[in-house]
Write a protein that holds these residues in place. Structure first.
Motif, PDB file in Angstrom:
ATOM      1  N   TYR A 111       0.802  -1.225   0.000  1.00 10.07           N
ATOM      2  CA  TYR A 111       0.000   0.000   0.000  1.00 10.07           C
ATOM      3  C   TYR A 111       0.839   1.281   0.000  1.00 10.07           C
ATOM      4  O   TYR A 111       0.640   2.165  -0.844  1.00 10.07           O
ATOM      5  N   LEU A 112       1.750   1.387   0.974  1.00  8.25           N
ATOM      6  CA  LEU A 112       2.466   2.658   1.167  1.00  8.25           C
ATOM      7  C   LEU A 112       3.294   3.106  -0.038  1.00  8.25           C
ATOM      8  O   LEU A 112       3.291   4.297  -0.368  1.00  8.25           O
ATOM      9  N   PRO A 113       4.026   2.204  -0.724  1.00  8.36           N
ATOM     10  CA  PRO A 113       4.772   2.676  -1.901  1.00  8.36           C
ATOM     11  C   PRO A 113       3.888   3.295  -2.985  1.00  8.36           C
ATOM     12  O   PRO A 113       4.328   4.186  -3.713  1.00  8.36           O
ATOM     13  N   MET A 114       2.613   2.842  -3.055  1.00  8.80           N
ATOM     14  CA  MET A 114       1.722   3.354  -4.110  1.00  8.80           C
ATOM     15  C   MET A 114       1.051   4.672  -3.740  1.00  8.80           C
ATOM     16  O   MET A 114       0.562   5.388  -4.619  1.00  8.80           O
ATOM     17  N   VAL A 115       1.000   4.981  -2.447  1.00 11.73           N
ATOM     18  CA  VAL A 115       0.334   6.237  -2.043  1.00 11.73           C
ATOM     19  C   VAL A 115       1.314   7.233  -1.412  1.00 11.73           C
ATOM     20  O   VAL A 115       0.908   8.313  -0.999  1.00 11.73           O
ATOM     21  N   LYS A 116       2.582   6.861  -1.370  1.00 11.82           N
ATOM     22  CA  LYS A 116       3.580   7.686  -0.688  1.00 11.82           C
ATOM     23  C   LYS A 116       3.635   9.109  -1.239  1.00 11.82           C
ATOM     24  O   LYS A 116       3.626  10.081  -0.470  1.00 11.82           O
ATOM     25  N   LEU A 117       3.663   9.252  -2.549  1.00  9.57           N
ATOM     26  CA  LEU A 117       3.785  10.577  -3.158  1.00  9.57           C
ATOM     27  C   LEU A 117       2.574  11.453  -2.848  1.00  9.57           C
ATOM     28  O   LEU A 117       2.714  12.637  -2.528  1.00  9.57           O
ATOM     29  N   ASP A 118       1.380  10.863  -2.946  1.00 11.69           N
ATOM     30  CA  ASP A 118       0.159  11.613  -2.653  1.00 11.69           C
ATOM     31  C   ASP A 118       0.110  12.020  -1.185  1.00 11.69           C
ATOM     32  O   ASP A 118      -0.338  13.123  -0.859  1.00 11.69           O
ATOM     33  N   MET A 119       0.563  11.129  -0.307  1.00 11.30           N
ATOM     34  CA  MET A 119       0.579  11.439   1.129  1.00 11.30           C
ATOM     35  C   MET A 119       1.518  12.613   1.423  1.00 11.30           C
ATOM     36  O   MET A 119       1.175  13.530   2.175  1.00 11.30           O
ATOM     37  N   ILE A 120       2.712  12.577   0.832  1.00 13.58           N
ATOM     38  CA  ILE A 120       3.690  13.658   1.036  1.00 13.58           C
ATOM     39  C   ILE A 120       3.149  14.969   0.492  1.00 13.58           C
ATOM     40  O   ILE A 120       3.247  16.024   1.131  1.00 13.58           O
ATOM     41  N   SER A 121       2.563  14.897  -0.694  1.00  7.31           N
ATOM     42  CA  SER A 121       2.034  16.093  -1.344  1.00  7.31           C
ATOM     43  C   SER A 121       0.957  16.748  -0.494  1.00  7.31           C
ATOM     44  O   SER A 121       0.984  17.965  -0.245  1.00  7.31           O
ATOM     45  N   TYR A 122       0.001  15.958  -0.008  1.00  6.29           N
ATOM     46  CA  TYR A 122      -1.095  16.536   0.780  1.00  6.29           C
ATOM     47  C   TYR A 122      -0.612  16.997   2.151  1.00  6.29           C
ATOM     48  O   TYR A 122      -1.102  17.999   2.677  1.00  6.29           O
ATOM     49  N   THR A 123       0.350  16.288   2.715  1.00  8.66           N
ATOM     50  CA  THR A 123       0.898  16.691   4.016  1.00  8.66           C
ATOM     51  C   THR A 123       1.589  18.045   3.910  1.00  8.66           C
ATOM     52  O   THR A 123       1.468  18.889   4.809  1.00  8.66           O
ATOM     53  N   MET A 124       2.307  18.273   2.821  1.00  9.96           N
ATOM     54  CA  MET A 124       2.970  19.568   2.621  1.00  9.96           C
ATOM     55  C   MET A 124       1.937  20.685   2.507  1.00  9.96           C
ATOM     56  O   MET A 124       2.135  21.786   3.032  1.00  9.96           O
TER      57      MET A 124
END
Length: 548
Positions: free
Chosen positions: A189-202
């Motif tokens: 799961y995490l490798p596939m959503v990592k970029l979106d998670m970082i983007s929204y967290t920023m």
């Protein structure tokens, strides 16, 4: 059949648009326009505030104070968002249900934790701050936890949705190979959503900086605190100095997050700044901010985490919660019909304020969004580029940035100097902040549309207004309405805090009840507030279904 469905969908969308317009028009009647809405000296004050923007105070003392206050604002934002990420990850994973194979267990956990996340994010961070200060006293952790809880709830909901939307095929492959649930989480799961998670967290970090600035309202230092003091002293030149520092901080974080997001999306490891790898530089910057922020809180601010578990704090927290419930009291507000009637009137005022705010910001966006779209400004969307396009583009873009960088409460502090107390100054303050956000989102929507139909209209002889009304608007109306509904939800959660400075509604009564220690009234106000937010969530979900 397909044509029939298209017609019904178009009819429903048009009906919704007309309905939203009618609701806004009706909300205008909640203001008594015959009364004098501006203070007797309001126009003169507005002129003084406007002139001061061109002559901010850059004296050594004020600059020194600005840098210190900026650092303190950043420190609380970093500390709050770091705790929020931990909360969001744990609760987001549990509410997504991906760790559970049993359908019943999965359904129970999803329901429980999604309700918890919903409750956490439904209450504004400043309300959490007031409650923590009342229960635990004025400590740095009151502000940090007040930021961490609602941001953890928001991030957790987004993380949960991201994890649920992951493609099943890679997960099934890992599962069939004998991987455990945690191995599937971390390697699937995490490798596939990592970029979106970082983007929204920023993005949420940028919001946390603005929220950190308004923690001054509970007595903690920072840029908001200095703005509040300068406004009280009528030192408008100092006010704009502190606001410019806040805007600069938000712009820096926005630029940094945009560059980092683009690099992560393109998987570009060669991008550099000053000869240094940008990804490594960003990691070092984040690590430095985390360590220095928590060091500042513990060593300089003198925060003591163990004090939270002391017998004294337990006693005061228990006493505060007992007061909220009304244990041992006869005059319990939430059991009194008169208090309920008053609270419902204030709830309606709060709802009207949110409708006025989203209406004003939508009007502002519609007036300014066309020249600020990059593909319209440079003439690539069928319109001929004029010499003044770039000038308009730059000016309006700066207004958008400035508008959204200043928190709603700070706008309200300024607006209330001009207008008399009531829901109108609150709506204007909310609109000033959300106008920039709505404009930015809508401009990006225009920049993302297919240019070919617009160019076909242009080659067939359509002029600019015809291209706008027959080509651009029909293509982006769905996104426009979606953004308007989304911002209305956010505004509704925020209406309560502008009431703290005299903008009316539930927020004004909340502040009065806190000041007079009428704690059961606070409970009643919070119940009405949460019900209003939940009503908005349900209504907005229904509206989004209509325009899908």
């Amino acid at each position: 059949m397909n044509n029939s469905k298209k017609f019904i969908h178009l009819y429903s969308k048009s009906l919704l648009s007309l309905g939203l317009l009618l609701i806004f028009i009706l909300s205008l009647f909640s203001i008594n326009w015959e009364d004098k809405l501006i203070h007797s000296g309001g126009k003169a004050t507005l002129a003084q505030i406007s002139r001061a923007i061109f002559s901010p105070d850059f004296s050594g003392e004020i600059l020194h104070l600005s840098f210190i206050s900026t650092w303190r604002t950043l420190v609380y934002a970093v500390a709050g968002i770091s705790l929020a990420i931990i909360i969001a990850f744990i609760f987001g994973v549990l509410s997504s249900g991906i760790l559970f194979k049993n359908k019943t267990t999965k359904k129970i956990f999803m329901h429980i934790f999604r309700r918890i996340l919903g409750f956490m994010r439904s209450i504004h961070e400043l309300i959490w701050a007031w409650l923590f200060v009342a229960a635990l006293g004025l400590t740095p952790f009151s502000a940090i936890f007040a930021l961490a809880i609602p941001y953890g709830g928001t991030l957790g909901r987004i993380f949960s949705d991201m994890l649920k939307d992951v493609s099943n095929k890679p997960i099934e492959a890992l599962d069939s190979s004998g991987a455990s649930n945690f191995q599937i989480l971390f390697y699937g799961y995490l490798p596939m959503v990592k970029l979106d998670m970082i983007s929204y967290t920023m993005y949420r970090f940028e919001c946390a900086v603005r929220s950190s600035a308004i923690m001054s309202f509970i007595g903690l230092g920072g840029l908001g605190y200095q703005i509040q003091l300068s406004l009280a002293d009528l030192a408008y030149n100092e006010v704009w100095t502190f606001i410019f520092f806040l805007v600069s901080l938000v712009i820096f974080i926005d630029l940094w997050s945009n560059i980092l997001r683009n690099i992560l999306i393109k998987d570009n490891n060669k991008s550099s700044i000053f000869g240094l790898n940008f990804k490594k530089l960003s990691f070092l910057l984040i690590l430095t901010l985390l360590i220095s922020s928590w060091w500042f809180i513990f060593k300089i601010e003198g925060a003591d985490i163990f004090s939270f578990f002391s017998e004294k704090n337990y006693y005061y927290t228990k006493k505060f919660l007992s007061e909220l419930i009304g244990i041992g009291r006869d005059d319990i507000a939430y059991l009194n019909l008169f208090h309920w009637k008053n609270a419902l009137v204030l709830t309606l005022q709060t709802l009207n304020m949110s409708i006025l705010a989203i209406g004003f910001s939508t009007i502002g966006m519609l007036i300014t969004v066309i020249p600020v779209a990059r593909n319209i400004s440079d003439g690539s969307l069928g319109r001929t580029a004029k010499w003044y396009n770039r000038i308009l583009f730059s000016i309006i873009r700066f207004i958008y940035i400035f508008s959204r960088a200043v928190p709603e409460l700070i706008w309200a502090m300024i607006v209330i100097f001009v207008f008399k107390p009531g829901i109108l100054p609150g709506a204007i303050a909310l609109a000033l902040h959300n106008f920039g956000i709505l404009g930015k989102l809508s401009a990006e929507a225009i920049e993302g549309i297919d240019a070919r139909p617009i160019k076909n209209l242009s080659t067939s002889g359509a002029n600019s207004p015809e291209q706008l009304f027959y080509g651009i608007i029909p293509d982006i109306m769905k996104k426009f309405i979606t953004y308007i509904i989304y911002r209305w939800e956010v505004i509704l959660r925020t209406t309560i805090i502008v009431g703290f400075v005299g903008a009316g509604g539930l927020g004004h009564q909340f502040k009065l009840s806190m000041s007079y220690f009428h704690y059961t009234e606070i409970t009643l106000i919070l119940v009405c507030y949460i019900l209003l937010v939940w009503f908005a969530d349900i209504l907005s979900d229904k509206m989004r279904e209509i325009i899908k």
